[in-house]
Design an enzyme around this catalytic site. Structure first.
Site, mmCIF file in Angstrom:
data_model
loop_
_atom_site.group_PDB
_atom_site.id
_atom_site.type_symbol
_atom_site.label_atom_id
_atom_site.label_comp_id
_atom_site.label_asym_id
_atom_site.label_seq_id
_atom_site.Cartn_x
_atom_site.Cartn_y
_atom_site.Cartn_z
ATOM 1 N N ASP A 119 0.814 -1.223 0.000
ATOM 2 C CA ASP A 119 0.000 0.000 0.000
ATOM 3 C C ASP A 119 0.848 1.275 0.000
ATOM 4 O O ASP A 119 0.604 2.197 0.795
ATOM 5 C CB ASP A 119 -0.943 0.025 1.205
ATOM 6 C CG ASP A 119 -1.750 -1.250 1.353
ATOM 7 O OD1 ASP A 119 -2.135 -1.819 0.312
ATOM 8 O OD2 ASP A 119 -1.983 -1.685 2.489
ATOM 9 N N GLU A 170 -11.341 0.713 -3.198
ATOM 10 C CA GLU A 170 -10.649 1.181 -1.994
ATOM 11 C C GLU A 170 -9.378 1.926 -2.380
ATOM 12 O O GLU A 170 -9.091 2.148 -3.546
ATOM 13 C CB GLU A 170 -10.314 -0.015 -1.095
ATOM 14 C CG GLU A 170 -9.452 -1.068 -1.778
ATOM 15 C CD GLU A 170 -9.279 -2.335 -0.970
ATOM 16 O OE1 GLU A 170 -9.793 -2.408 0.165
ATOM 17 O OE2 GLU A 170 -8.637 -3.274 -1.469
#
Length: 582
Positions: free
Chosen positions: A39, A200
Site C-alpha cells: 500500500d 478502496e
C-alpha cells in the site's frame, strides 16, 4: 537484461539507469522496495521522494522511506514509534492482520502529514493523522489527531479553498477538521468504481481543472487493479476512464501479480511516476514469502487527459531517473543494504528491526552481552485469538525481533549465548509471517526421554527445527547439541536453498565448518495462509513455551544475540531471471 556482478538490486538499477537517463529514458528493476512493503503512498518534496507503507500490527508502525533517485530508499523514521501515541491499542488487537492499514502521506505548508486507520479494536476503527516538520527525526512525529471513520483506506486532500477532505473505501468523501478530527456528515458516495469488489485505496489529485479519483479495485489478489474517474466538482458526479483499468496484471501469466493500490507523484522535472503494490508469485499464486512489495512505474499525464501508466514488470523502462544518490539525511539503513549488527552497548536497536505488536517494556534491549531477549511465556505461536488463555495470545507482545526478508535468495545468521535453567526455555531464529505461519530453529532445554533414559538423566540442551503453517509441515527435527561444541556461542542460520525452500542450520560460532543442517522447509509455509496481507520477517526470539505464570517465565532463560548478519544474494525479476545473475 541481466548483470553478473555482485551488487544489491538498488545499486544495479542505479548503475543501469544513470547512463540511459542521459539518453532520454532509463531502465530499472522492480521491486524498488523489495520485501513486505504494501500500500505505498508517495510524494516528492524539494527533490526528495518519500513513501509511507502499511504495517498492520507490527511495531514501530508506518515506516517512512526517503530517496533522491527513486531506487535507493532509506528508512528514515516510523510515524507510530511510541506506544504512548496510541496507548493500549496494540494489546487490545486480536487479529494477526489488524492494525495500521493503508496510510497516505502528503505535504503542505512545511509540514508532512500521514493519515491512516487502525483496525481491529473492540470499539471499531480509529482514524489517525500524524504530522511533523522533520520526517528524518523519528521523535518529531506528533501524537495523532484521531477521528472516527466508517470505512478504511483514508486519503488526505486540500482543495483550493482550503477545505480538507478524506476519501475512504466505498468510495466515500467527507470533510475532515485536522485540529479536532471532526468529520462532516453524512458521508457522500462519490463513485463505486467499475464493478470490481472492494473499491478502496482512493487518492484525489486536482489537475487542469479536473478532480481525478484514483482507486484500487478487485481485491488485493489476482484480480487487483487501478482504475480512475474524474469530475469538475469534488463531490461528483465522476465519469470513469473508458480505458479502465489503467494498471493491472490480472488474467496474465506475468511474474508480478496483485498489481494495484497505488499513488501518483511528480519529479522535479514535472514527470509523473507511480508506486503500487505487487506480489512476485506468477499466476500459480503459491510461493510469495515476501508478500506484497512496492513497485515503481512511469506515467504520462498530458494536459486535460487521462494518465497512462506503464505496466509493471521486473525490468522496466521509463522517464529519466534522477542521478543516482545515497545522500539522504537520517541514521536509518537503506532497504537494500545488508545487516551487519553487533549490538554494542549504548547503540540503539537498528531501525529496520521490528516487533510483532508493541513489546513488553525491557523485553528486548541492548546490553553489554549483546541484544538481550527476555523470554515470553507464549512462544511464536501461543494461543492467538484465545479468550481462554489471553496471557498466551501474544497481544502483550512476543519476545521476537526481526527484519523484512528483502531478497529472494539470502543468508541470515546470528550468534546466540543461552544458558537455560528450566525445561522448555528456548532461544532461536525464525522466518516469521504470523503466529500461524513460521519456520523456527531453536536451542531448547528438553526433559530426558523417559523411554530411553535412566531415572537420574538430566535435561538435554538440544537443537530443534519445527514449523507451523496452513499447509502440511515437515516433521520436527531434534538433536542434542554436540558435546564437541563446548559451551560457547552457537551460530544459527536461515538460508534460502532456492527460491522456494529454506535450509536451517546450526554450528559453533568458533567453528563454522561444523555446520549441521537441521531441516528444509517450503516457502509456501510463509506465503499467504493466515498472513495474506503481510510478508515474512527473519529474526530472533526467546520463550519458555508456556511455563511460568501470567505473562512471566521462570527466572533465567534470557538469550543474548551478537554478530547479526543478513546478506542478500539475488532477486528474481521473473520466473526465470535473477539479478545479479549467479
Amino acid at each position: 537484461m541481466k548483470l553478473s556482478f555482485g551488487l544489491p538490486l538498488a545499486l544495479l538499477a542505479g548503475a543501469i539507469a544513470s547512463p540511459l537517463a542521459s539518453l532520454g529514458n532509463s531502465t530499472f528493476y522492480n521491486p524498488v522496495l523489495p520485501g513486505w512493503h504494501s500500500d505505498p503512498s508517495c510524494i516528492q518534496v524539494k527533490g526528495t521522494f518519500f513513501c509511507a507503507i502499511s504495517t498492520f500490527i507490527s511495531f514501530p508502525g508506518i515506516p517512512i522511506y526517503a530517496s533522491k533517485d527513486l531506487i535507493n530508499w532509506k528508512l528514515v523514521s516510523h510515524v507510530w514509534n511510541r506506544e504512548s501515541q496510541l496507548p493500549g491499542v496494540s494489546a487490545s488487537t486480536v487479529g494477526q492482520q489488524d492494525g495500521m492499514y493503508a496510510p497516505t502521506i502528503r505535504y503542505r505548508n512545511g509540514e508532512f502529514y500521514v493519515i491512516c486507520e487502525y483496525l481491529g479494536l473492540p470499539d471499531g476503527i480509529i482514524g489517525v493523522v500524524f504530522k511533523t516538520r522533520d520526517p528524518f527525526n523519528e521523535k518529531s512525529w506528533s501524537d495523532p489527531v484521531t477521528f472516527k471513520p466508517t470505512n478504511i483506506d483514508p486519503d488526505l486532500f486540500w482543495d483550493d479553498d482550503g477545505k480538507v477532505y478524506s476519501a475512504t473505501h466505498g468510495i466515500l468523501l467527507q470533510e475532515l477538521n485536522l485540529e479536532t478530527g471532526e468529520l462532516s456528515q453524512p458521508p457522500i458516495n462519490i463513485w463505486n468504481g467499475t464493478g470490481g469488489v472492494w473499491p478502496e485505496g482512493p487518492h484525489i489529485h486536482k489537475k487542469d481543472g479536473w478532480y481525478y479519483l484514483l482507486i484500487a479495485e478487485g481485491g488485493t489478489e489476482r484480480d487487483h487493479s487501478i482504475t480512475i474517474a474524474r469530475s469538475r466538482k469534488i463531490t461528483g458526479p465522476y465519469e470513469a476512464n473508458p480505458s479502465n483499468p489503467i494498471l493491472t496484471n490480472r488474467g496474465t501469466d506475468e511474474y508480478f501479480q496483485t498489481v494495484g493500490h497505488g499513488d501518483l507523484f511528480q519529479d522535479t522535472n514535472g514527470k509523473w511516476w507511480g508506486m503500487c503494490l505487487a506480489t512476485r508469485t506468477g499466476p500459480e499464486f503459491e510461493v510469495f514469502p515476501m508478500g506484497r512489495e512496492a513497485v515503481l512505474f512511469s506515467a504520462r499525464w498530458d494536459k486535460g487527459e487521462w494518465p497512462v501508466l506503464d505496466p509493471v514488470r521486473g525490468e522496466m523502462s521509463g522517464w529519466p531517473l534522477p542521478p543516482t544518490s545515497r545522500d539522504v539525511p537520517g541514521d536509518g539503513p537503506f532497504n537494500a543494504d545488508p545487516d551487519v549488527y553487533d549490538f554494542p552497548l549504548g547503540k540503539a536497536i537498528p531501525r529496520n528491526l521490528v516487533y510483532w505488536r508493541v513489546p513488553r517494556a525491557n523485553a528486548i534491549s541492548v546490553t553489554a552481552k549483546g541484544l538481550q531477549i527476555v523470554p515470553s511465556r507464549n512462544n511464536l505461536t501461543g494461543t492467538p485469538e484465545s479468550l481462554v488463555t489471553p496471557e498466551l495470545t501474544g497481544q502483550k507482545g512476543l519476545a521476537f525481533i526481526g527484519r523484512r526478508q528483502t531478497d529472494t535468495l539470502f543468508t541470515f545468521t546470528t550468534d546466540v549465548s543461552f544458558s537455560p535453567r528450566v525445561v522448555g526455555q528456548e532461544a532461536g531464529v525464525t522466518l516469521f509471517l504470523t503466529q500461524f505461519n513460521h519456520i523456527d530453529l531453536g536451542i531448547v532445554l528438553l526433559a530426558p526421554d523417559a523411554s530411553t533414559s535412566k531415572g537420574n538423566a538430566k535435561p538435554q540442551l538440544s537443537l530443534r527445527f519445527r514449523t507451523i503453517g496452513t499447509i502440511e509441515s515437515p516433521e520436527p527435527t531434534i538433536i542434542p547439541v554436540p558435546v564437541s561444541w563446548g559451551s560457547g556461542q552457537i551460530r544459527l542460520e536461515i538460508q534460502t536453498a532456492n527460491a522456494t525452500h529454506y535450509n536451517v542450520a546450526a554450528m559453533p560460532a568458533a567453528n563454522p565448518n561444523a555446520r549441521i543442517i537441521l531441516g528444509t522447509a517450503s516457502a509456501r509455509l510463509v506465503s499467504g495462509g493466515r498472513g495474506s496481507f503481510v510478508g515474512s520477517l527473519v529474526g530472533a526470539y526467546a520463550t519458555c513455551n508456556g511455563a511460568g505464570t501470567g505473562l512471566d517465565c521462570s527466572a533465567g532463560g534470557n538469550a543474548y544475540f551478537k554478530r547479526w548478519r543478513y546478506t542478500g544474494a539475488a532477486q528474481y525479476i521473473s520466473a526465470t531471471e535473477i539479478v545479479p545473475e549467479l
